[in-house]
Design an enzyme around this catalytic site. Sequence first.
Site, PDB file in Angstrom:
ATOM      1  N   ARG A  53       0.399  -0.827  -0.356  1.00  0.00           N
ATOM      2  CA  ARG A  53      -0.404   0.355  -0.455  1.00  0.00           C
ATOM      3  C   ARG A  53       1.021   1.325   0.633  1.00  0.00           C
ATOM      4  O   ARG A  53       0.763   2.360  -0.377  1.00  0.00           O
ATOM      5  CB  ARG A  53      -1.345  -0.098   1.349  1.00  0.00           C
ATOM      6  CG  ARG A  53      -1.709   1.861   1.156  1.00  0.00           C
ATOM      7  CD  ARG A  53      -3.243   0.587   2.195  1.00  0.00           C
ATOM      8  NE  ARG A  53      -2.961   0.176   3.572  1.00  0.00           N
ATOM      9  CZ  ARG A  53      -2.593   0.336   4.618  1.00  0.00           C
ATOM     10  NH1 ARG A  53      -1.833   1.550   4.782  1.00  0.00           N
ATOM     11  NH2 ARG A  53      -2.978  -0.749   5.364  1.00  0.00           N
ATOM     12  N   TYR A 105     -15.071  17.361 -16.773  1.00  0.00           N
ATOM     13  CA  TYR A 105     -15.596  16.047 -16.201  1.00  0.00           C
ATOM     14  C   TYR A 105     -16.859  15.689 -15.550  1.00  0.00           C
ATOM     15  O   TYR A 105     -16.200  15.861 -14.641  1.00  0.00           O
ATOM     16  CB  TYR A 105     -14.395  14.181 -16.248  1.00  0.00           C
ATOM     17  CG  TYR A 105     -14.826  13.576 -16.257  1.00  0.00           C
ATOM     18  CD1 TYR A 105     -15.730  12.591 -16.991  1.00  0.00           C
ATOM     19  CD2 TYR A 105     -15.302  12.270 -15.172  1.00  0.00           C
ATOM     20  CE1 TYR A 105     -16.253  11.354 -16.444  1.00  0.00           C
ATOM     21  CE2 TYR A 105     -15.148  11.864 -14.658  1.00  0.00           C
ATOM     22  CZ  TYR A 105     -16.195  10.919 -15.353  1.00  0.00           C
ATOM     23  OH  TYR A 105     -16.886   9.441 -15.205  1.00  0.00           O
ATOM     24  N   ASP A 182      -6.152  18.820 -15.205  1.00  0.00           N
ATOM     25  CA  ASP A 182      -6.289  17.919 -15.792  1.00  0.00           C
ATOM     26  C   ASP A 182      -6.641  18.238 -17.107  1.00  0.00           C
ATOM     27  O   ASP A 182      -6.677  18.517 -18.203  1.00  0.00           O
ATOM     28  CB  ASP A 182      -7.692  16.778 -15.299  1.00  0.00           C
ATOM     29  CG  ASP A 182      -8.125  15.827 -16.099  1.00  0.00           C
ATOM     30  OD1 ASP A 182      -7.631  15.935 -16.843  1.00  0.00           O
ATOM     31  OD2 ASP A 182      -9.390  16.226 -15.418  1.00  0.00           O
ATOM     32  N   LYS A 207      -7.177   7.036 -19.661  1.00  0.00           N
ATOM     33  CA  LYS A 207      -7.331   7.223 -21.227  1.00  0.00           C
ATOM     34  C   LYS A 207      -6.106   6.971 -22.286  1.00  0.00           C
ATOM     35  O   LYS A 207      -5.251   6.238 -22.399  1.00  0.00           O
ATOM     36  CB  LYS A 207      -8.207   8.871 -21.393  1.00  0.00           C
ATOM     37  CG  LYS A 207      -8.993   9.201 -20.178  1.00  0.00           C
ATOM     38  CD  LYS A 207     -10.232   7.814 -20.053  1.00  0.00           C
ATOM     39  CE  LYS A 207     -10.747   8.320 -19.235  1.00  0.00           C
ATOM     40  NZ  LYS A 207     -12.293   7.488 -19.095  1.00  0.00           N
TER      41      LYS A 207
END
Length: 395
Positions: A53, A105, A182, A207
């Site tokens: 983690r 978005y 972004d 993406k």
Amino acid sequence: MTLDENGQGFSTRAIHAGQPADPTTGAVNVPLYLSSTYAQEEIGKDKGYDYSRAGNPTRTALEVCLASIEGGLTAHVFGSGMAAIAALVTLMKSGDHVICGENVYGGTPRLFNQVFAKYGIEFTYVDTSNLEALQAAIRPETKLVHIETPTNPLMTLTDIAAVAEICHSSNGNAGGVELSVDNTFMSPYFQRPLELGADIAMHSTTKFLNGHSDGLGGVLIGTKPEHTQRFDFVEKAVGGILSPFESWLILRGVKTLAVRMRQHDVNGRAIAEFVSGHAKVRRVFYPGLASGPNAHPQYELAARQMSGFGSMITIELGSLDNAKAFTRRLRVATLGESLGGVETLVSHPATMTHAGLGAEGRAKVGITDGMVRLSIGIEDVDDLIADFEQALAAV
Ligand SMILES: Cc1ncc(COP(=O)(O)O)c(C=O)c1O
């Protein structure tokens, strides 16, 4: 082409940064380290990893590579783009204020309004292409401005350098307000927010960075030692980290980012010209159109701020029925959520990415039921044109 301090170009870094041949076996690809924990030589002595983690060697390789190609100091990858955006605000406290671009978005305002607003963090949505509106929205409590450029799906641009200037001269302290961008639509190949003054670049790696539509992920690339500490802590404390397998897939995808982006751009330009001249298409939103009825009003900024125009194009077909008729007939392109893969994907913002805004919210930012968003892939462009031609005949 952007060079790093060792003088290496973008593609060289995409292929090699953080990825030396494996010292034990000579494997040229970073192995997939499927280990949740690590043997320690003695109490308090490990080889740099103690629990996955907090850190995993495959994830580290990806983080080094992404920091290098984006030109940042540090990168932290998360289980999705949304998890990366969440990490931006996770350590804020009640009363802190965030300004977000108003047509981003749809998942971003959903996360801010339905999750973080409940903890007392305040959010204001602003058209960040309007610099006066942005300046007016900044308050003493503002900690972060988060923008997307070009926006999804209307392809509105924000001047990153001008916004960075406003952020950094606000709130009367040296750091001012932080700016995160972004950069999902353009990838670091075509747009360099950190070189334009942004503090943090963010991507949904799902993406273009991955590019093959086979894994989710998100990344924050920071510029300050404080970002390393903050996002290391968020990875470890919250645990929304990227799995080794998906880290490996993105590393594999990033190696071809430059060649893919060049082809996306070539195909994107050709399709933008095609739809722009088509009688059934009422309007085209694409930053690379310099003239004609669909000329992008911010073409000059696009040409200055980006080194390519990418392959995201939104078209207006006039009605939901027309959008349905068009998408039903597609043969090469696929109707589906997402973008940035090698295959052409077509989506319907009103019922997909921006459904959560509601009809009123969509009307406010200008998203109609007749809009269809194209993520142009790298297939043979003549096949795509033929496909769109026959599908538009149904409109
Ligand atoms: C611009 C942009 N940012 C963030 C996201 C969220 O990323 P993810 O789906 O990987 O959580 C998306 C998803 O479509 C996006 O298009």
